[in-house]
Design an enzyme around this catalytic site. Sequence first.
Site, mmCIF file in Angstrom:
data_model
loop_
_atom_site.group_PDB
_atom_site.id
_atom_site.type_symbol
_atom_site.label_atom_id
_atom_site.label_comp_id
_atom_site.label_asym_id
_atom_site.label_seq_id
_atom_site.Cartn_x
_atom_site.Cartn_y
_atom_site.Cartn_z
ATOM 1 N N ASP A 38 0.812 -1.223 0.000
ATOM 2 C CA ASP A 38 0.000 0.000 0.000
ATOM 3 C C ASP A 38 0.848 1.276 0.000
ATOM 4 O O ASP A 38 0.619 2.175 0.827
ATOM 5 C CB ASP A 38 -0.937 0.017 1.228
ATOM 6 C CG ASP A 38 -1.590 -1.323 1.472
ATOM 7 O OD1 ASP A 38 -2.132 -1.887 0.518
ATOM 8 O OD2 ASP A 38 -1.547 -1.819 2.624
ATOM 9 N N GLU A 199 -11.399 0.451 -2.625
ATOM 10 C CA GLU A 199 -10.693 1.002 -1.458
ATOM 11 C C GLU A 199 -9.432 1.719 -1.892
ATOM 12 O O GLU A 199 -9.211 1.922 -3.086
ATOM 13 C CB GLU A 199 -10.374 -0.122 -0.460
ATOM 14 C CG GLU A 199 -9.523 -1.226 -1.056
ATOM 15 C CD GLU A 199 -9.439 -2.480 -0.190
ATOM 16 O OE1 GLU A 199 -10.202 -2.598 0.777
ATOM 17 O OE2 GLU A 199 -8.601 -3.342 -0.503
#
Length: 576
Positions: A38, A199
């Site tokens: 991420d 997301e």
Amino acid sequence: MMKLLLTLLSLALGIMAQSYPTTSTTFYNPALPGWHSDPSCIRRDDTFFCVTSTFIAFPGLPVYASKDLRNWRLISHVWNRESQLPGVSWNTTEQQQGMYAATIREHKGEIYVVCEYLGVPGGIIGVLFKTKDPFNDAAWSDPVIFHPKKIDPDLFWDDDDTLYVATQGIIVQKLNTETGELSQPPISLWNGTGGVWPEGPHIYKKDGYYYLLIAEGGTAGDHSITMARSRNLTGPYEPYAGNPVLTARGTQRYFQTVGHGDLFTDKAGNWWGMCLATRSGPAYEIYPMGREAVLFPVTWKEGGWPVMQTIEGRMSGWPSMPVPTRHVPGDGPFVADPDVYDFKAGSSIPKNLIYWRVPRKGSFKITKKGLEIAPSRANLTGTPFDNVETSGQRGLSFIARRQTDTLFTYSVDLVSKPKQPNEEAGVSVFLTQVNHLDLGIVQLPPTNPSKEPQLVFRFRVESHNVPIAVPKPQIVPVPAAWKHSPVRLQISTSNNVTYEFSAMQPGHPESAIKIGTASAQLVSGGNGTFVGSLVGAYATCNGAGKGVDCPKGEPAIFRRWRYTGKGQQISANEVV
Ligand SMILES: *[C@@H]1O[C@H](CO)[C@@H](O)[C@H](O)[C@H]1NC(C)=O
Ligand SMILES: *[C@@H]1O[C@H](CO)[C@@H](O)[C@H](O)[C@H]1NC(C)=O
Ligand SMILES: *[C@@H]1O[C@H](CO)[C@@H](O)[C@H](O)[C@H]1NC(C)=O
Ligand SMILES: *[C@@H]1O[C@H](CO)[C@@H](O)[C@H](O)[C@H]1NC(C)=O
Ligand SMILES: *[C@@H]1O[C@H](CO)[C@@H](O)[C@H](O)[C@H]1NC(C)=O
Ligand SMILES: *[C@@H]1O[C@H](CO)[C@@H](O)[C@H](O)[C@H]1NC(C)=O
């Protein structure tokens, strides 16, 4: 003839490459090898900064800086003091909770990192940290706490300085940076193109549009980056007809799970992106380093949609890509550097060494003897969800670095020997408390009262949720001649699928005893699908006694810690 063919070939390649850089500058992926999921990145002047997820590892949220997009130096951890979030780490029960995907942004001279901590009573805690000096751990603020309902917060300041935080969904709320107040109700921006888990949102303003970049499809084989845009921040958003913008879904590529990215520019104005990927090939069975951060050039023409270069091991950067340089401030190591740590008196714990949860006070000390680790009553497995004293929730006596190379050798010298029954000190390849491979020296209690206790090497594997058999423990007596001298414990990989565990007398490789081997599949996915393997040293008394501490005894003493990368697999048939 040959010349003509070459000219035709290069013309064809030129056409295929479309608007990608033509006079290329080669770089390799992963940019941040080892467990670095991420990624979120920015540039300030000539320096790029990226932050990645760390879940329950501590210190958490590492910040890497680079001036050339190739040499990345670990400069600080955003979450580096227990006092920033008192009690939170020790209240976290599960292995993959903690600090999820963060976003890093600069606003009015300060650098902000927003993240969410999962797994504490009362739900998700949003944390907004800031600093004027990202090169200094101590300069990171205590967080402003907020209470979001969804994960993966973004930070976007509009031209009027209003701060918008988009989260999974994708929904957006205004955030008050002083009070942590979120505007209600959240506004739904976009549900993505139909993949599960829309997301990891990031909003960018460009050419009069708000561009919304998200991750979709879940963080495995179907992962992707998709985009939508609007003239108005709150929508309505128009999805890009060419979605997904980037993915490895349905391909045979070596880099899989491509998704969850962020975009930024270099000083020359060229666009770049970082996202996560897994080096597994389409089989997606062996990937002990988990999700790693990869870099890619992006062509983003005025008024259009960004075009992202396919993720490979060898990439072509923009011609103006800065020349390689290690002139980056800070006292941490570069991510691809070897570890050469002797734990000399007066030195501090190296910055790239981390723990599983906040450690207990005094568990790790550097003295004139070396690195002293006070054994924890909880062993690396512990008794999860059961007894807080032996579960590991009060900190494990384990210190480690990321496995950052397909091929590597890690070793450390154990100077002391376990003296109490069941006491153990050793080295581990550790994904989670339920997926790890350990080589320890253990003081085994005597099998019957007339026998002596036995000092042995024990190789054991804890692994769940993997489709292969778990190897049986191996027990090998410690040679009598080694009982009063240091022992080197070593973990290495000589191919891309197997770990080898051995012990030797320091300086005498010919004395090496091979104690065990294990498939890297035992630490791929399993119960640690979000994390990646660490290698490091531990000490425990395996549950002996009462409370969180072991019965009074002596610490394990380690010296001469070495980690050397020997090769990176960057495609199915290439190791560099
Ligand atoms: C930790 O858990 C204890 C016991 O449930 C609770 O009293 C305390 O408020 C919690 N602290 C945090 C920071 O969650
Ligand atoms: C996304 O889906 C939710 C639930 O179905 C719906 O309430 C919301 O309006 C949708 N958002 C958009 C922007 O279409
Ligand atoms: C943008 O959205 C807000 C809130 O829904 C609305 O009041 C405003 O009129 C919109 N502006 C445009 C240009 O669509
Ligand atoms: C591993 O994960 C599975 C599936 O989420 C879960 O059912 C199981 O309890 C976990 N095992 C351990 C040992 O934590
Ligand atoms: C690890 O600790 C648990 C609980 O304290 C204990 O039951 C288990 O036997 C220990 N494992 C080993 C290999 O000693
Ligand atoms: C290991 O290397 C072989 C080729 O030697 C390759 O086919 C395979 O994909 C590699 N696996 C991993 C997990 O790197």
